[in-house]
Design a protein around this motif. Structure first.
Motif, PDB file in Angstrom:
ATOM      1  N   GLN A 122       0.691  -1.142   0.055  1.00 32.15           N
ATOM      2  CA  GLN A 122      -0.268   0.041  -0.224  1.00 32.15           C
ATOM      3  C   GLN A 122       0.600   1.209   0.010  1.00 32.15           C
ATOM      4  N   ASP A 123       2.292   0.983   0.904  1.00 33.87           N
ATOM      5  CA  ASP A 123       3.013   2.345   0.466  1.00 33.87           C
ATOM      6  C   ASP A 123       3.156   2.664  -1.180  1.00 33.87           C
ATOM      7  N   THR A 124       3.676   1.334  -1.474  1.00 33.35           N
ATOM      8  CA  THR A 124       4.540   1.802  -3.403  1.00 33.35           C
ATOM      9  C   THR A 124       3.013   2.378  -3.806  1.00 33.35           C
ATOM     10  N   LEU A 125       1.328   1.644  -3.318  1.00 34.56           N
ATOM     11  CA  LEU A 125       0.069   2.590  -4.231  1.00 34.56           C
ATOM     12  C   LEU A 125      -0.496   4.014  -4.132  1.00 34.56           C
ATOM     13  N   SER A 126       0.512   4.189  -3.090  1.00 36.07           N
ATOM     14  CA  SER A 126       0.094   4.824  -2.620  1.00 36.07           C
ATOM     15  C   SER A 126       1.297   6.392  -2.765  1.00 36.07           C
ATOM     16  N   ARG A 127       2.103   5.747  -3.467  1.00 38.58           N
ATOM     17  CA  ARG A 127       3.413   6.669  -3.365  1.00 38.58           C
ATOM     18  C   ARG A 127       3.147   7.407  -4.943  1.00 38.58           C
ATOM     19  N   LEU A 128       2.968   5.520  -5.467  1.00 36.06           N
ATOM     20  CA  LEU A 128       2.200   6.649  -6.594  1.00 36.06           C
ATOM     21  C   LEU A 128       1.061   7.392  -7.660  1.00 36.06           C
ATOM     22  N   GLU A 129       0.662   7.093  -6.492  1.00 37.06           N
ATOM     23  CA  GLU A 129      -0.878   7.960  -6.574  1.00 37.06           C
ATOM     24  C   GLU A 129      -0.899   9.673  -6.467  1.00 37.06           C
ATOM     25  N   ALA A 130       0.174   9.722  -5.451  1.00 36.48           N
ATOM     26  CA  ALA A 130       0.641  11.201  -5.305  1.00 36.48           C
ATOM     27  C   ALA A 130       1.424  11.483  -5.624  1.00 36.48           C
ATOM     28  N   MET A 131       2.048  11.187  -6.544  1.00 38.79           N
ATOM     29  CA  MET A 131       3.268  11.572  -7.719  1.00 38.79           C
ATOM     30  C   MET A 131       2.502  11.536  -9.180  1.00 38.79           C
ATOM     31  N   GLY A 132       1.206  11.485  -8.822  1.00 41.73           N
ATOM     32  CA  GLY A 132       0.269  11.490 -10.486  1.00 41.73           C
ATOM     33  C   GLY A 132       0.444  10.136 -11.394  1.00 41.73           C
ATOM     34  N   PHE A 133       0.986   8.935 -10.661  1.00 40.37           N
ATOM     35  CA  PHE A 133       0.538   7.880 -11.670  1.00 40.37           C
ATOM     36  C   PHE A 133      -0.540   7.088 -11.676  1.00 40.37           C
ATOM     37  N   CYS A 134      -1.021   6.726 -13.280  1.00 43.96           N
ATOM     38  CA  CYS A 134      -2.217   5.733 -12.801  1.00 43.96           C
ATOM     39  C   CYS A 134      -2.084   4.623 -12.072  1.00 43.96           C
ATOM     40  N   ALA A 135      -3.260   4.225 -11.452  1.00 41.96           N
ATOM     41  CA  ALA A 135      -3.107   2.688 -10.637  1.00 41.96           C
ATOM     42  C   ALA A 135      -2.564   1.829 -11.637  1.00 41.96           C
ATOM     43  N   PRO A 136      -1.534   1.079 -11.099  1.00 44.74           N
ATOM     44  CA  PRO A 136      -1.228  -0.226 -11.689  1.00 44.74           C
ATOM     45  C   PRO A 136      -2.628  -1.370 -11.672  1.00 44.74           C
ATOM     46  N   LEU A 137      -2.254  -2.527 -12.277  1.00 47.87           N
ATOM     47  CA  LEU A 137      -3.058  -3.904 -11.692  1.00 47.87           C
ATOM     48  C   LEU A 137      -2.705  -3.617 -10.657  1.00 47.87           C
ATOM     49  N   ALA A 138      -1.982  -3.820 -10.390  1.00 45.35           N
ATOM     50  CA  ALA A 138      -1.576  -4.507  -8.792  1.00 45.35           C
ATOM     51  C   ALA A 138      -0.112  -3.822  -8.665  1.00 45.35           C
ATOM     52  N   ALA A 139       0.242  -4.284  -7.365  1.00 42.80           N
ATOM     53  CA  ALA A 139       1.334  -3.950  -6.421  1.00 42.80           C
ATOM     54  C   ALA A 139       2.321  -4.871  -5.664  1.00 42.80           C
ATOM     55  N   VAL A 140       3.579  -5.599  -6.236  1.00 43.90           N
ATOM     56  CA  VAL A 140       3.760  -5.936  -4.995  1.00 43.90           C
ATOM     57  C   VAL A 140       5.567  -6.362  -4.783  1.00 43.90           C
ATOM     58  N   THR A 141       6.153  -6.243  -3.494  1.00 48.70           N
ATOM     59  CA  THR A 141       6.793  -5.466  -2.691  1.00 48.70           C
ATOM     60  C   THR A 141       7.095  -6.740  -2.091  1.00 48.70           C
ATOM     61  N   SER A 142       9.057  -7.213  -1.746  1.00 45.86           N
ATOM     62  CA  SER A 142       9.463  -7.702  -1.180  1.00 45.86           C
ATOM     63  C   SER A 142       9.188  -7.733   0.325  1.00 45.86           C
ATOM     64  N   GLY A 143       8.885  -6.474   0.473  1.00 47.72           N
ATOM     65  CA  GLY A 143       8.647  -6.700   2.224  1.00 47.72           C
ATOM     66  C   GLY A 143       7.213  -6.619   2.700  1.00 47.72           C
ATOM     67  N   ASP A 144       6.191  -7.171   1.686  1.00 48.91           N
ATOM     68  CA  ASP A 144       4.857  -7.387   1.495  1.00 48.91           C
ATOM     69  C   ASP A 144       4.785  -8.851   1.214  1.00 48.91           C
ATOM     70  N   LEU A 145       5.566  -9.496   0.821  1.00 51.12           N
ATOM     71  CA  LEU A 145       5.583 -10.967   0.858  1.00 51.12           C
ATOM     72  C   LEU A 145       6.068 -11.416   1.622  1.00 51.12           C
ATOM     73  N   VAL A 146       7.308 -10.922   2.402  1.00 52.59           N
ATOM     74  CA  VAL A 146       7.572 -11.447   4.254  1.00 52.59           C
ATOM     75  C   VAL A 146       6.221 -10.979   5.125  1.00 52.59           C
ATOM     76  N   TRP A 147       6.189 -10.072   4.789  1.00 56.19           N
ATOM     77  CA  TRP A 147       4.990  -9.305   6.203  1.00 56.19           C
ATOM     78  C   TRP A 147       3.695 -10.819   5.812  1.00 56.19           C
TER      79      TRP A 147
END
Length: 352
Positions: A99-124
């Motif tokens: 969610q950190d990645t998705l929020s960051r992208l939105e704040a920068m003006g990027f259109c939403a991707p299908l999903a975001a996969v981060t190594s930190g989220d997989l570990v969590w």
């Protein structure tokens, strides 16, 4: 004509579980050596690749933004992929939740991707569900954390684990090298201490003394340098130092290891893409993005203006093409190091 090495046969995927042990360069070699051939460059941007792929696995730091600002042309390029109906999954070695990645992208003006996969989220997610398959098998409940300094306490607590001093820990979690969660004199009122190299050495020695080969080290970000190519404290460096000291149980989650690509492929399958969908991974790190894609059996798009920009003699994130010799030397060295791995395409920057 700019020389470009292109992969004619994808390297075999790295065996499952091999990411769980060791850090030697031998681990970074695919089981099959690719056959290389000379081919034309693709340095005009993503437009020539649009009709070749159904989906893109897109790195973020060093490719589309610097953590605070989008790179020139990146917002437009991602929008064009979206307009063309391409599936885009952000694939990142960030040790933070997705969610950190998705929020960051939105704040920068990027259109939403299908999903975001981060190594930190997989570990969590794995810690939260008490995952028992490698690289999460036999970790235990209590962890000492090399952390980011902001969300470490919440990250550990919400995963169901408990932060603990090394002397009481079952494993060590490496998320960043900014703070030390579990090293404070009072875990309730002073849960973290600032990171220093001296404290790291003391803590790693203590982790090694716990058992033969040391406590397991779970690395939630395998990176060793920042996207700007500058030397900085990174979890991948910590893992290398732990191994040099005698640590034998080192476990990685993220690129170039298999788990993160398996997660991305599952997301694409759930989105309706067939098993034979044409997928390319876009990234700026040869040792993470290009090698990981090769292991996963997918094409890769190497972005020159990222982590290797200094070696290529180009400004960061400016979509400036390197000289043929600089590019050839870098790719030849990488191919020799990895047993023949090379990017499928090369672009100066993430522009359309």
């Amino acid at each position: 004509m700019l020389a470009l090495w292109a992969v004619a046969a994808a390297a075999a995927a790295h065996p499952r579980g091999a990411n769980a042990r060791g850090l030697s360069r031998a681990l970074l070699r695919p089981r099959a050596v690719s056959t290389l051939r000379a081919g034309p460059p693709s340095l005009r941007g993503l437009a020539p690749l649009l009709d070749q792929y159904d989906a893109f696995l897109l790195d973020q730091f060093g490719v589309i933004h610097d953590g605070k600002q989008p790179y020139p042309g990146a917002v437009h390029a991602l929008e064009r992929l979206h307009q063309a109906g391409k599936k885009v999954v952000i694939i990142s070695n960030s040790s933070r939740r997705r969610q950190d990645t998705l929020s960051r992208l939105e704040a920068m003006g990027f259109c939403a991707p299908l999903a975001a996969v981060t190594s930190g989220d997989l570990v969590w997610q794995a810690l939260r569900s008490d995952e028992t398959r490698p690289p999460f098998d036999g970790l235990g409940m209590r962890c000492f954390v090399f952390g980011n300094g902001e969300d470490d306490e919440e990250y550990v607590r919400s995963s169901g684990k408990v932060a603990a001093p090394v002397a009481q820990a079952d494993f060590v979690l490496a998320r960043g090298l900014f703070s030390l969660l579990g090293a404070g004199p009072d875990l309730l009122t002073k849960p973290a201490l600032p990171y220093t190299a001296e404290r790291e050495e003391q803590l790693l020695k203590a982790a090694l003394a716990k058992r033969p080969g040391g406590l397991p080290l779970l690395v939630a970000n395998p990176d060793e340098v920042r996207p700007d190519g500058k030397d900085s404290p990174m979890p991948g460096q910590l893992a290398r130092r732990y191994q040099a000291m005698g640590g034998r149980d080192i476990r990685f989650v993220g690129k170039p290891y298999p788990l993160i690509y398996e997660a991305c492929k599952a997301i694409l399958a759930d989105a309706g893409l067939p098993a034979d969908a044409r997928v390319a991974a876009v990234g700026d790190s040869l040792h993470h993005d290009v090698l990981g894609a090769s292991r996963a059996g997918i094409d890769s798009v190497f972005v020159c203006g990222g982590v290797h920009h200094q070696a290529l003699g180009v400004p960061q994130a400016q979509a400036v093409a390197p000289t043929p010799k600089r590019l050839t030397d870098l790719l030849d060295s990488f191919a020799e190091e990895t047993g023949g791995v090379a990017p499928t395409h090369v672009v100066a920057g993430f522009t359309f």
